[in-house]
Design a protein around this motif. Structure first.
Motif, PDB file in Angstrom:
ATOM      1  N   LEU A  96      -1.148 -17.428 -10.769  1.00  0.00           N
ATOM      2  CA  LEU A  96      -1.479 -16.345 -11.692  1.00  0.00           C
ATOM      3  C   LEU A  96      -2.879 -15.811 -11.405  1.00  0.00           C
ATOM      4  N   MET A  97      -3.836 -16.737 -11.207  1.00  0.00           N
ATOM      5  CA  MET A  97      -5.189 -16.308 -10.881  1.00  0.00           C
ATOM      6  C   MET A  97      -5.219 -15.596  -9.529  1.00  0.00           C
ATOM      7  N   GLU A  98      -4.393 -16.061  -8.577  1.00  0.00           N
ATOM      8  CA  GLU A  98      -4.343 -15.413  -7.276  1.00  0.00           C
ATOM      9  C   GLU A  98      -3.829 -13.985  -7.399  1.00  0.00           C
ATOM     10  N   ARG A  99      -2.771 -13.808  -8.225  1.00  0.00           N
ATOM     11  CA  ARG A  99      -2.260 -12.449  -8.434  1.00  0.00           C
ATOM     12  C   ARG A  99      -3.306 -11.581  -9.128  1.00  0.00           C
ATOM     13  N   ARG A 100      -3.985 -12.176 -10.111  1.00  0.00           N
ATOM     14  CA  ARG A 100      -5.019 -11.407 -10.807  1.00  0.00           C
ATOM     15  C   ARG A 100      -6.147 -11.015  -9.853  1.00  0.00           C
ATOM     16  N   LEU A 101      -6.535 -11.967  -8.979  1.00  0.00           N
ATOM     17  CA  LEU A 101      -7.578 -11.652  -8.012  1.00  0.00           C
ATOM     18  C   LEU A 101      -7.127 -10.564  -7.042  1.00  0.00           C
ATOM     19  N   GLU A 102      -5.853 -10.649  -6.614  1.00  0.00           N
ATOM     20  CA  GLU A 102      -5.328  -9.609  -5.741  1.00  0.00           C
ATOM     21  C   GLU A 102      -5.324  -8.263  -6.454  1.00  0.00           C
ATOM     22  N   LEU A 103      -4.901  -8.290  -7.734  1.00  0.00           N
ATOM     23  CA  LEU A 103      -4.896  -7.053  -8.505  1.00  0.00           C
ATOM     24  C   LEU A 103      -6.308  -6.509  -8.677  1.00  0.00           C
ATOM     25  N   TRP A 104      -7.253  -7.415  -8.991  1.00  0.00           N
ATOM     26  CA  TRP A 104      -8.641  -6.977  -9.136  1.00  0.00           C
ATOM     27  C   TRP A 104      -9.180  -6.418  -7.833  1.00  0.00           C
ATOM     28  N   ALA A 105      -8.815  -7.047  -6.717  1.00  0.00           N
ATOM     29  CA  ALA A 105      -9.272  -6.536  -5.425  1.00  0.00           C
ATOM     30  C   ALA A 105      -8.697  -5.146  -5.156  1.00  0.00           C
TER      31      ALA A 105
ATOM     32  N   VAL B 121      -7.688  -2.997  -7.468  1.00  0.00           N
ATOM     33  CA  VAL B 121      -8.354  -2.073  -8.387  1.00  0.00           C
ATOM     34  C   VAL B 121      -9.762  -1.766  -7.903  1.00  0.00           C
ATOM     35  N   PHE B 122     -10.445  -2.787  -7.417  1.00  0.00           N
ATOM     36  CA  PHE B 122     -11.811  -2.624  -6.916  1.00  0.00           C
ATOM     37  C   PHE B 122     -11.850  -1.617  -5.777  1.00  0.00           C
ATOM     38  N   GLU B 123     -10.891  -1.740  -4.841  1.00  0.00           N
ATOM     39  CA  GLU B 123     -10.899  -0.854  -3.689  1.00  0.00           C
ATOM     40  C   GLU B 123     -10.308   0.512  -4.004  1.00  0.00           C
ATOM     41  N   ALA B 124      -9.323   0.565  -4.923  1.00  0.00           N
ATOM     42  CA  ALA B 124      -8.664   1.831  -5.215  1.00  0.00           C
ATOM     43  C   ALA B 124      -9.375   2.650  -6.276  1.00  0.00           C
ATOM     44  N   SER B 125     -10.374   2.088  -6.919  1.00  0.00           N
ATOM     45  CA  SER B 125     -11.066   2.815  -7.977  1.00  0.00           C
ATOM     46  C   SER B 125     -11.748   4.055  -7.418  1.00  0.00           C
ATOM     47  N   SER B 126     -11.681   5.136  -8.189  1.00  0.00           N
ATOM     48  CA  SER B 126     -12.360   6.371  -7.790  1.00  0.00           C
ATOM     49  C   SER B 126     -13.845   6.333  -8.106  1.00  0.00           C
ATOM     50  N   GLU B 127     -14.278   5.302  -8.796  1.00  0.00           N
ATOM     51  CA  GLU B 127     -15.684   5.140  -9.135  1.00  0.00           C
ATOM     52  C   GLU B 127     -16.350   4.210  -8.134  1.00  0.00           C
ATOM     53  N   GLY B 128     -17.546   4.546  -7.731  1.00  0.00           N
ATOM     54  CA  GLY B 128     -18.285   3.676  -6.821  1.00  0.00           C
ATOM     55  C   GLY B 128     -18.740   2.411  -7.535  1.00  0.00           C
ATOM     56  N   ILE B 129     -18.444   1.252  -6.947  1.00  0.00           N
ATOM     57  CA  ILE B 129     -18.749  -0.028  -7.575  1.00  0.00           C
ATOM     58  C   ILE B 129     -19.589  -0.857  -6.615  1.00  0.00           C
ATOM     59  N   LEU B 130     -20.668  -1.415  -7.137  1.00  0.00           N
ATOM     60  CA  LEU B 130     -21.532  -2.329  -6.394  1.00  0.00           C
ATOM     61  C   LEU B 130     -21.556  -3.673  -7.109  1.00  0.00           C
ATOM     62  N   ILE B 131     -21.483  -4.767  -6.353  1.00  0.00           N
ATOM     63  CA  ILE B 131     -21.665  -6.116  -6.890  1.00  0.00           C
ATOM     64  C   ILE B 131     -23.025  -6.601  -6.415  1.00  0.00           C
ATOM     65  N   VAL B 132     -23.887  -6.928  -7.367  1.00  0.00           N
ATOM     66  CA  VAL B 132     -25.269  -7.317  -7.073  1.00  0.00           C
ATOM     67  C   VAL B 132     -25.486  -8.732  -7.597  1.00  0.00           C
ATOM     68  N   ASP B 133     -26.170  -9.589  -6.832  1.00  0.00           N
ATOM     69  CA  ASP B 133     -26.392 -10.969  -7.255  1.00  0.00           C
ATOM     70  C   ASP B 133     -27.576 -11.052  -8.207  1.00  0.00           C
ATOM     71  N   ALA B 134     -27.876 -12.282  -8.638  1.00  0.00           N
ATOM     72  CA  ALA B 134     -28.947 -12.478  -9.612  1.00  0.00           C
ATOM     73  C   ALA B 134     -30.318 -12.136  -9.030  1.00  0.00           C
ATOM     74  N   GLN B 135     -30.453 -12.144  -7.708  1.00  0.00           N
ATOM     75  CA  GLN B 135     -31.725 -11.789  -7.062  1.00  0.00           C
ATOM     76  C   GLN B 135     -31.802 -10.284  -6.778  1.00  0.00           C
ATOM     77  N   GLN B 136     -30.872  -9.522  -7.370  1.00  0.00           N
ATOM     78  CA  GLN B 136     -30.846  -8.063  -7.263  1.00  0.00           C
ATOM     79  C   GLN B 136     -30.619  -7.625  -5.819  1.00  0.00           C
ATOM     80  N   ARG B 137     -29.739  -8.349  -5.120  1.00  0.00           N
ATOM     81  CA  ARG B 137     -29.351  -7.989  -3.772  1.00  0.00           C
ATOM     82  C   ARG B 137     -27.879  -7.600  -3.774  1.00  0.00           C
ATOM     83  N   ILE B 138     -27.532  -6.539  -3.059  1.00  0.00           N
ATOM     84  CA  ILE B 138     -26.154  -6.047  -3.027  1.00  0.00           C
ATOM     85  C   ILE B 138     -25.290  -7.015  -2.233  1.00  0.00           C
ATOM     86  N   LEU B 139     -24.162  -7.421  -2.835  1.00  0.00           N
ATOM     87  CA  LEU B 139     -23.227  -8.329  -2.182  1.00  0.00           C
ATOM     88  C   LEU B 139     -22.008  -7.608  -1.637  1.00  0.00           C
ATOM     89  N   SER B 140     -21.508  -6.608  -2.381  1.00  0.00           N
ATOM     90  CA  SER B 140     -20.281  -5.935  -1.959  1.00  0.00           C
ATOM     91  C   SER B 140     -20.246  -4.545  -2.563  1.00  0.00           C
TER      92      SER B 140
END
Length: 403
Positions: A201-210, A212-231
Motif C-alpha cells: 500500500l505504501m509502495e502504491r502511495r509512493l508511486e502515486l505521489w511520484a 503526482v509530483f512529476e505530473a503536477s503543473s506546479e513547480g515543486i522543490l524539495i529542500v532539506d533542513a540545511q536549505q539545500r535543494i534535493l529534488s
C-alpha cells in the motif's frame, strides 16, 4: 610300628598340606577375575558408564564368562545410546514443534515431495484457511510456483520471495523465506510468511505521489533542513529553464529575482519556521536571466509528523524538509493589468475614461490647493461627428477619434 605309623601320618600331612596349597592357589586364581568382574559390575552400577570392560586374557570358562559379561555391557551401551538418540530425537521434535508453535511469524512445515502440511503455527492458519494438502497449488499462480520451487531446487533455500498469496480468506501480499530441513525424521520444507500488504500500500502511495509530483503543473522543490535543494519536478524545469542537476545542492535563493530578493529569504525562513507555512508573490529568475512573477507556497515536513504540516500545526518534531510550490502567474498578472487598464481607459482610443479622468482631476486639484497653483481643463468637442459616421462609416469615425 610307631615309626611306620608316624611315617604314614607325616606322609598324609604332607599330602594334605600340598592339597590345601593347590586348592588355595586354584581358589585365588578363580576369585581374582571374579573380584575384578564384580568390581567392574559394581562400578557400572554406580556410575552408569557402560563403556567399562573387564580384562581377562585366558580362554577358559572364566575367560568366556568375562567375554560374555563384556558383550552384555556392549549391548547395554548400544541400547543406552539408542535410547539417548531416541530421546534426543523426541526432544528435538518437541523443540521444533514448540519453536514453530511459539513463533509469532507465520510458519508452515510441508512434506517433500507430497507437500502435505505437517505443522502450522497459529499465525499461519490464516494463510492456509484450513487447507492441509498441497497449499502451494492454490496459494501461488503456476508461473510463480514454478519459479519458487526452481529456486529452492537450485539453491536449497528461498530468500525474500515476494508473492501474492491466494490460499487465504482473501488474496494478500507476502514475502516467503523457505529452508529444507528434517522434521521428525521426514524431509520437509519450512516456510515463513511475512505479510507486506501495508508495504505494498505504501509502495502504491509512493508511486502515486511520484506520479503526482512529476505530473503536477506546479513547480515543486524539495529542500532539506540545511536549505539545500534535493529534488525538483518537470514543471519546475519547464518554468525556470533549470535542469535538475543545475539546482541540486543549491539554495532556493538562486531562483529569486527582483531588487528585494537578497533580503527576502531570511524573512521567508523565519516565517516558515515560526508558522510552518508561508505563501506570497515572488519574482523568480529563469536560467536565461528573464524574470517572471510566481505565487510561491512553502510548507514544512517535520520528523514524526505528516508530510505537510498545516499552518495550525506547529508540533511534530524538528523540521526535516521544506516543500516549495511555485505557480507562474505571468498570464494572470497580464490579465489583471489588462482588466485594470480596460476599467480605467477607453477601449478605442486607450485614453483615460471618465472615471480615471475624474480621479486624476481630483488629485490634480488637491495638489494645486496644497501648492497654491491652478488647474486648467481643456474640453474638445467634435461637431457633426454623427454625420461622419453616417456618411463615411464607423471605421472612419473611429479613426478620427483616435487621431
Amino acid at each position: 610300628l610307631y615309626a611306620r605309623m608316624w611315617l604314614h601320618l607325616g606322609t598324609a600331612l604332607v599330602l594334605l598340606l600340598a592339597i590345601l596349597v593347590i586348592v588355595t592357589l586354584v581358589a585365588r586364581s578363580i576369585s581374582r577375575p571374579l573380584r575384578h568382574l564384580s568390581g567392574v559390575a559394581d562400578t557400572v552400577r554406580r556410575t552408569g558408564d557402560h563403556t567399562l570392560r573387564a580384562q581377562w586374557n585366558s580362554s577358559d570358562e572364566i575367560g568366556r564368562l568375562v567375554a560374555a559379561f563384556n558383550e552384555m555391557l556392549q549391548q547395554l551401551d548400544h541400547e543406552r545410546e539408542t535410547q539417548q538418540e531416541l530421546a534426543a530425537s523426541a526432544r528435538a521434535a518437541d523443540a521444533q514443534r514448540s519453536l514453530v508453535q511459539s513463533t509469532p511469524i507465520a510458519l508452515v512445515v510441508t512434506s517433500i515431495p507430497g507437500h502435505e502440511v505437517l505443522h502450522a503455527n497459529p499465525p499461519a492458519e490464516a494463510w492456509l484457511a484450513g487447507r492441509r494438502l498441497d497449499p502451494w497449488k492454490v496459494g501461488l499462480e503456476p508461473a510463480v510456483r514454478t519459479r519458487f520451487f526452481q529456486q529452492l531446487s537450485d539453491r536449497g533455500e528461498v530468500n525474500e520471495f515476494e508473492v501474492r498469496w491466494l490460499a487465504g480468506a482473501e488474496p494478500a501480499w507476502a514475502v516467503l523465506s523457505a529452508r529444507r530441513l528434517s522434521y521428525q525424521g521426514q524431509d520437509a520444507l519450512l516456510t515463513a510468511f511475512a505479510p507486506i500488504n501495508h508495504l505494498k500500500l505504501m509502495e502504491r502511495r509512493l508511486e502515486l505521489w511520484a506520479k503526482v509530483f512529476e505530473a503536477s503543473s506546479e513547480g515543486i522543490l524539495i529542500v532539506d533542513a540545511q536549505q539545500r535543494i534535493l529534488s525538483a519536478n518537470q514543471a519546475f524545469t519547464r518554468h525556470s529553464g533549470y535542469e535538475l542537476q543545475d539546482v541540486i545542492g543549491e539554495k532556493p535563493a538562486l531562483l529569486l529575482g527582483g531588487d528585494e530578493g537578497a533580503a527576502l529569504p531570511e524573512a521567508l525562513w523565519h516565517t516558515v519556521a515560526l508558522r510552518g507555512t508561508w505563501q506570497g508573490e515572488l519574482t523568480l529568475r529563469r536560467r536565461n536571466g528573464s524574470q517572471y512573477p510566481a505565487w510561491v507556497m512553502v510548507s514544512t515536513v517535520r520528523q514524526g509528523g505528516g508530510w505537510v504540516q498545516q499552518a495550525t500545526r506547529h508540533g511534530g518534531g524538528e523540521i526535516s524538509h521544506y516543500i516549495f510550490t511555485s505557480i507562474d502567474i505571468s498570464d494572470r498578472k497580464r490579465s489583471e493589468q489588462r482588466i485594470r487598464f480596460l476599467a480605467e481607459h477607453d477601449v478605442l482610443t486607450e485614453l483615460p475614461n471618465r472615471s480615471l479622468c475624474t480621479e486624476r482631476l481630483r488629485m490634480a486639484v488637491q495638489q494645486a490647493q496644497r501648492s497654491g497653483q491652478k488647474v486648467a481643463v481643456l474640453f474638445i468637442d467634435l461637431d457633426r461627428f454623427k454625420d461622419i459616421n453616417d456618411s463615411l462609416g464607423h471605421h472612419i469615425g473611429d479613426g478620427l477619434l483616435r487621431s
